[in-house]
Design a protein around this motif. Structure first.
Motif, PDB file in Angstrom:
ATOM      1  N   PHE A  78       0.860  -1.193   0.000  1.00  0.00           N
ATOM      2  CA  PHE A  78       0.000   0.000   0.000  1.00  0.00           C
ATOM      3  C   PHE A  78       0.892   1.237   0.000  1.00  0.00           C
ATOM      4  CE2 PHE A  78      -2.540  -3.359   1.769  1.00  0.00           C
ATOM      5  CZ  PHE A  78      -3.805  -3.125   1.279  1.00  0.00           C
ATOM      6  N   ASP A  79       0.605   2.150  -0.925  1.00  0.00           N
ATOM      7  CA  ASP A  79       1.453   3.330  -1.106  1.00  0.00           C
ATOM      8  C   ASP A  79       1.707   4.113   0.176  1.00  0.00           C
ATOM      9  OD1 ASP A  79       2.224   3.140  -3.653  1.00  0.00           O
ATOM     10  OD2 ASP A  79       0.612   4.398  -4.493  1.00  0.00           O
ATOM     11  N   ASN A  80       0.672   4.306   0.944  1.00  0.00           N
ATOM     12  CA  ASN A  80       0.801   5.195   2.100  1.00  0.00           C
ATOM     13  C   ASN A  80       0.873   4.453   3.429  1.00  0.00           C
ATOM     14  OD1 ASN A  80       0.544   7.736   0.597  1.00  0.00           O
ATOM     15  ND2 ASN A  80      -1.501   6.950   0.148  1.00  0.00           N
ATOM     16  N   LEU A  81       1.272   3.194   3.367  1.00  0.00           N
ATOM     17  CA  LEU A  81       1.319   2.392   4.596  1.00  0.00           C
ATOM     18  C   LEU A  81       2.683   1.736   4.786  1.00  0.00           C
ATOM     19  CD1 LEU A  81      -0.120   1.121   7.069  1.00  0.00           C
ATOM     20  CD2 LEU A  81      -0.771  -0.783   5.572  1.00  0.00           C
ATOM     21  N   SER A  82       3.308   2.035   5.933  1.00  0.00           N
ATOM     22  CA  SER A  82       4.544   1.366   6.326  1.00  0.00           C
ATOM     23  C   SER A  82       4.266   0.524   7.560  1.00  0.00           C
ATOM     24  CB  SER A  82       5.640   2.397   6.628  1.00  0.00           C
ATOM     25  OG  SER A  82       5.873   3.202   5.494  1.00  0.00           O
ATOM     26  N   LEU A  83       5.182  -0.399   7.825  1.00  0.00           N
ATOM     27  CA  LEU A  83       4.968  -1.350   8.922  1.00  0.00           C
ATOM     28  C   LEU A  83       6.245  -1.526   9.730  1.00  0.00           C
ATOM     29  CD1 LEU A  83       3.260  -3.764  10.226  1.00  0.00           C
ATOM     30  CD2 LEU A  83       4.367  -5.219   8.516  1.00  0.00           C
ATOM     31  N   ILE A  84       6.095  -1.593  11.058  1.00  0.00           N
ATOM     32  CA  ILE A  84       7.162  -2.146  11.893  1.00  0.00           C
ATOM     33  C   ILE A  84       6.656  -3.496  12.371  1.00  0.00           C
ATOM     34  CG2 ILE A  84       8.568  -1.917  13.981  1.00  0.00           C
ATOM     35  CD1 ILE A  84       8.447   1.074  13.702  1.00  0.00           C
ATOM     36  N   PRO A  85       7.250  -4.584  11.839  1.00  0.00           N
ATOM     37  CA  PRO A  85       6.713  -5.912  12.129  1.00  0.00           C
ATOM     38  C   PRO A  85       7.021  -6.364  13.553  1.00  0.00           C
ATOM     39  CG  PRO A  85       8.635  -6.072  10.695  1.00  0.00           C
ATOM     40  CD  PRO A  85       8.407  -4.621  10.943  1.00  0.00           C
ATOM     41  N   SER A  86       6.446  -7.498  13.896  1.00  0.00           N
ATOM     42  CA  SER A  86       6.715  -8.102  15.189  1.00  0.00           C
ATOM     43  C   SER A  86       7.242  -9.503  14.981  1.00  0.00           C
ATOM     44  CB  SER A  86       5.442  -8.146  16.026  1.00  0.00           C
ATOM     45  OG  SER A  86       5.659  -8.904  17.202  1.00  0.00           O
ATOM     46  N   ASP A  87       7.783 -10.031  16.035  1.00  0.00           N
ATOM     47  CA  ASP A  87       8.236 -11.411  16.036  1.00  0.00           C
ATOM     48  C   ASP A  87       8.198 -11.870  17.485  1.00  0.00           C
ATOM     49  OD1 ASP A  87       9.705 -13.758  14.806  1.00  0.00           O
ATOM     50  OD2 ASP A  87      11.094 -13.174  16.388  1.00  0.00           O
ATOM     51  N   MET A  88       8.219 -13.167  17.693  1.00  0.00           N
ATOM     52  CA  MET A  88       8.146 -13.715  19.046  1.00  0.00           C
ATOM     53  C   MET A  88       9.191 -13.126  19.982  1.00  0.00           C
ATOM     54  SD  MET A  88       7.090 -17.679  19.014  1.00  0.00           S
ATOM     55  CE  MET A  88       8.772 -18.195  19.291  1.00  0.00           C
ATOM     56  N   ASP A  89      10.342 -12.727  19.433  1.00  0.00           N
ATOM     57  CA  ASP A  89      11.390 -12.215  20.327  1.00  0.00           C
ATOM     58  C   ASP A  89      10.941 -10.952  21.076  1.00  0.00           C
ATOM     59  OD1 ASP A  89      11.573 -10.430  18.232  1.00  0.00           O
ATOM     60  OD2 ASP A  89      13.618 -10.964  17.647  1.00  0.00           O
ATOM     61  N   LEU A  90       9.880 -10.321  20.564  1.00  0.00           N
ATOM     62  CA  LEU A  90       9.346  -9.144  21.262  1.00  0.00           C
ATOM     63  C   LEU A  90       8.815  -9.516  22.648  1.00  0.00           C
ATOM     64  CD1 LEU A  90       8.917  -6.093  20.733  1.00  0.00           C
ATOM     65  CD2 LEU A  90       6.684  -6.655  19.781  1.00  0.00           C
ATOM     66  N   ALA A  91       8.483 -10.775  22.836  1.00  0.00           N
ATOM     67  CA  ALA A  91       8.021 -11.225  24.157  1.00  0.00           C
ATOM     68  C   ALA A  91       9.093 -10.990  25.216  1.00  0.00           C
ATOM     69  CB  ALA A  91       7.636 -12.700  24.110  1.00  0.00           C
ATOM     70  N   GLY A  92      10.350 -11.056  24.790  1.00  0.00           N
ATOM     71  CA  GLY A  92      11.448 -10.815  25.723  1.00  0.00           C
ATOM     72  C   GLY A  92      11.444  -9.404  26.245  1.00  0.00           C
ATOM     73  N   ALA A  93      10.967  -8.467  25.428  1.00  0.00           N
ATOM     74  CA  ALA A  93      10.943  -7.063  25.835  1.00  0.00           C
ATOM     75  C   ALA A  93      10.025  -6.874  27.035  1.00  0.00           C
ATOM     76  CB  ALA A  93      10.495  -6.180  24.669  1.00  0.00           C
ATOM     77  N   GLU A  94       8.964  -7.671  27.064  1.00  0.00           N
ATOM     78  CA  GLU A  94       8.012  -7.603  28.169  1.00  0.00           C
ATOM     79  C   GLU A  94       8.744  -7.801  29.504  1.00  0.00           C
ATOM     80  OE1 GLU A  94       4.369  -6.824  29.295  1.00  0.00           O
ATOM     81  OE2 GLU A  94       4.194  -7.760  27.333  1.00  0.00           O
ATOM     82  N   ILE A  95       9.634  -8.789  29.517  1.00  0.00           N
ATOM     83  CA  ILE A  95      10.356  -9.130  30.744  1.00  0.00           C
ATOM     84  C   ILE A  95      11.491  -8.145  31.007  1.00  0.00           C
ATOM     85  CG2 ILE A  95      11.757 -10.925  31.848  1.00  0.00           C
ATOM     86  CD1 ILE A  95      10.089 -12.774  29.670  1.00  0.00           C
ATOM     87  N   GLU A  96      12.275  -7.877  29.947  1.00  0.00           N
ATOM     88  CA  GLU A  96      13.448  -7.030  30.149  1.00  0.00           C
ATOM     89  C   GLU A  96      13.071  -5.583  30.447  1.00  0.00           C
ATOM     90  OE1 GLU A  96      16.790  -7.800  27.368  1.00  0.00           O
ATOM     91  OE2 GLU A  96      15.599  -9.546  26.825  1.00  0.00           O
ATOM     92  N   LEU A  97      12.022  -5.108  29.781  1.00  0.00           N
ATOM     93  CA  LEU A  97      11.584  -3.735  30.044  1.00  0.00           C
ATOM     94  C   LEU A  97      11.117  -3.580  31.485  1.00  0.00           C
ATOM     95  CD1 LEU A  97       9.445  -2.211  27.149  1.00  0.00           C
ATOM     96  CD2 LEU A  97      11.618  -1.390  28.074  1.00  0.00           C
ATOM     97  N   ALA A  98      10.438  -4.622  31.995  1.00  0.00           N
ATOM     98  CA  ALA A  98       9.882  -4.562  33.343  1.00  0.00           C
ATOM     99  C   ALA A  98      10.958  -4.250  34.374  1.00  0.00           C
ATOM    100  CB  ALA A  98       9.176  -5.876  33.681  1.00  0.00           C
ATOM    101  N   GLN A  99      12.199  -4.647  34.048  1.00  0.00           N
ATOM    102  CA  GLN A  99      13.292  -4.427  34.999  1.00  0.00           C
ATOM    103  C   GLN A  99      13.922  -3.041  34.848  1.00  0.00           C
ATOM    104  OE1 GLN A  99      15.614  -7.749  33.804  1.00  0.00           O
ATOM    105  NE2 GLN A  99      14.325  -9.242  34.879  1.00  0.00           N
ATOM    106  N   ALA A 100      13.563  -2.357  33.772  1.00  0.00           N
ATOM    107  CA  ALA A 100      14.157  -1.038  33.546  1.00  0.00           C
ATOM    108  C   ALA A 100      13.367   0.033  34.292  1.00  0.00           C
ATOM    109  CB  ALA A 100      14.183  -0.727  32.050  1.00  0.00           C
ATOM    110  N   GLU A 101      14.081   1.009  34.786  1.00  0.00           N
ATOM    111  CA  GLU A 101      13.427   2.049  35.578  1.00  0.00           C
ATOM    112  C   GLU A 101      12.438   2.861  34.732  1.00  0.00           C
ATOM    113  OE1 GLU A 101      15.330   5.410  38.228  1.00  0.00           O
ATOM    114  OE2 GLU A 101      16.367   3.496  38.496  1.00  0.00           O
ATOM    115  N   ASP A 102      12.797   3.042  33.470  1.00  0.00           N
ATOM    116  CA  ASP A 102      11.953   3.869  32.594  1.00  0.00           C
ATOM    117  C   ASP A 102      11.010   3.020  31.757  1.00  0.00           C
ATOM    118  OD1 ASP A 102      13.800   2.640  30.965  1.00  0.00           O
ATOM    119  OD2 ASP A 102      14.179   4.412  29.728  1.00  0.00           O
ATOM    120  N   HIS A 103      10.581   1.858  32.288  1.00  0.00           N
ATOM    121  CA  HIS A 103       9.833   0.908  31.457  1.00  0.00           C
ATOM    122  C   HIS A 103       8.553   1.502  30.878  1.00  0.00           C
ATOM    123  CE1 HIS A 103       8.065   0.138  35.503  1.00  0.00           C
ATOM    124  NE2 HIS A 103       6.957   0.090  34.804  1.00  0.00           N
ATOM    125  N   LEU A 104       7.938   2.410  31.612  1.00  0.00           N
ATOM    126  CA  LEU A 104       6.665   2.950  31.135  1.00  0.00           C
ATOM    127  C   LEU A 104       6.869   3.945  29.986  1.00  0.00           C
ATOM    128  CD1 LEU A 104       3.682   2.630  31.745  1.00  0.00           C
ATOM    129  CD2 LEU A 104       3.848   4.522  33.360  1.00  0.00           C
TER     130      LEU A 104
END
Ligand SMILES: Nc1ncnc2c1ncn2[C@@H]1O[C@H](COP(=O)(O)OP(=O)(O)O)[C@@H](O)[C@H]1O
Ligand SMILES: [Mg+2]
Length: 256
Positions: A78-104
């Motif tokens: 689509f001409d006017n549509l870009s995407l940032i895809p996902s993959d299962m490895d994004l599940a790791g961000a859930e855990i690793e972000l939780a430990q970061a002070e600025d997670h929110l």
């Protein structure tokens, strides 16, 4: 530019279907430049648009490893549509972000680059179905929250919960101007009283938020993602195409 989180902590309510089809309808109308971010490790937006989820292509390394956001954006057919895809490895961000002070606020900071670049009119974030770090950081990053709500009795319970969580995020100071942009009623079945009653009830409580456009239940909408297609590609004349085009028009009118 508006960042819009498409969220509801309940699964199976039509978040991903709305993310794919609102984005593609807006893009095909040619009146907005759209970026769609798949923030769900299940990667249903990614595969639903015909891409194969692939390690090292998602927001994960941007959130955790300091990779550049711009390097994760891919074009679509689509001409006017870009995407940032996902993959299962994004599940790791859930855990690793939780430990970061600025997670929110880390996602918010990452996406602020988009405001500077001003390449898009709308950025949609398809959120995972939980109240985890990825979802709450999307609420912290987004100017607007768009809530798909299934036309079922239990849909209402979920609504109170997400409205509350958004309020908490706002009051935490992470996103003081975040607001509920709208509620989209999905999987509407005009033959049942229940569907009509649920829509009426939600309209009573949220008269300004609920979209006039209601997304009807449609087998074709359920089939399209298995072909990697948006509904306007898979079956342009179907009720799903009619409904999501109408939603896109109404969305544009609201943002004029
Ligand atoms: N209006 C609709 N009519 C029929 N099926 C739908 C409709 N909207 C979504 N679906 C189907 O319901 C399931 C859940 O929808 P999905 O968008 O993936 O929900 P979520 O992202 O909230 O988990 C999917 O199989 C999807 O194809
Ligand atoms: Mg989903």
């Amino acid at each position: 530019m508006n960042i819009v989180a498409i969220a509801n902590q309940k699964g199976g309510v039509g978040k991903t279907t709305t993310a794919i089809n609102l984005s593609t309808c807006l893009a095909s109308l040619g009146k907005a430049r759209v970026l769609l971010i798949d923030l769900d490790p299940q990667a249903n937006v990614t595969s639903g648009l015909g891409f194969t989820p692939t390690p090292n292509t998602s927001l994960y390394e941007v959130l955790i490893g300091g990779e550049r956001l711009a390097d994760r954006v891919i074009p679509t057919r689509f001409d006017n549509l870009s995407l940032i895809p996902s993959d299962m490895d994004l599940a790791g961000a859930e855990i690793e972000l939780a430990q970061a002070e600025d997670h929110l606020t880390r996602l918010r900071e990452v996406l602020s680059q988009l405001r500077v670049a001003a390449m898009y009119d709308f950025v949609f974030i398809d959120c995972p179905p939980s109240l985890g770090v990825l979802m709450t950081s999307a609420l912290a990053a987004a100017d607007e929250l768009l809530i798909p709500l299934q036309c079922e009795f239990f849909g209402l319970e979920g609504l109170a919960k997400i409205v509350h969580v958004q309020d908490q995020v706002r009051r935490s100071g992470a996103n003081p101007d975040g607001r509920i942009e709208g509620i989209v009623m999905t999987m509407y079945d005009g033959r049942t009283n229940l569907s009509r009653q649920v829509v009426e009830q939600v309209r009573e409580h949220f008269p300004d938020e609920v979209y006039q456009t209601v997304i009807r239940r449609s087998v074709r909408l359920g089939e399209a993602p298995s072909f990697g297609q948006a509904i306007i590609e898979y079956d342009p004349a179907s009720s799903g195409s009619v409904d999501y085009r109408s939603l896109a028009q109404e969305f544009l009118t609201r943002h004029r």
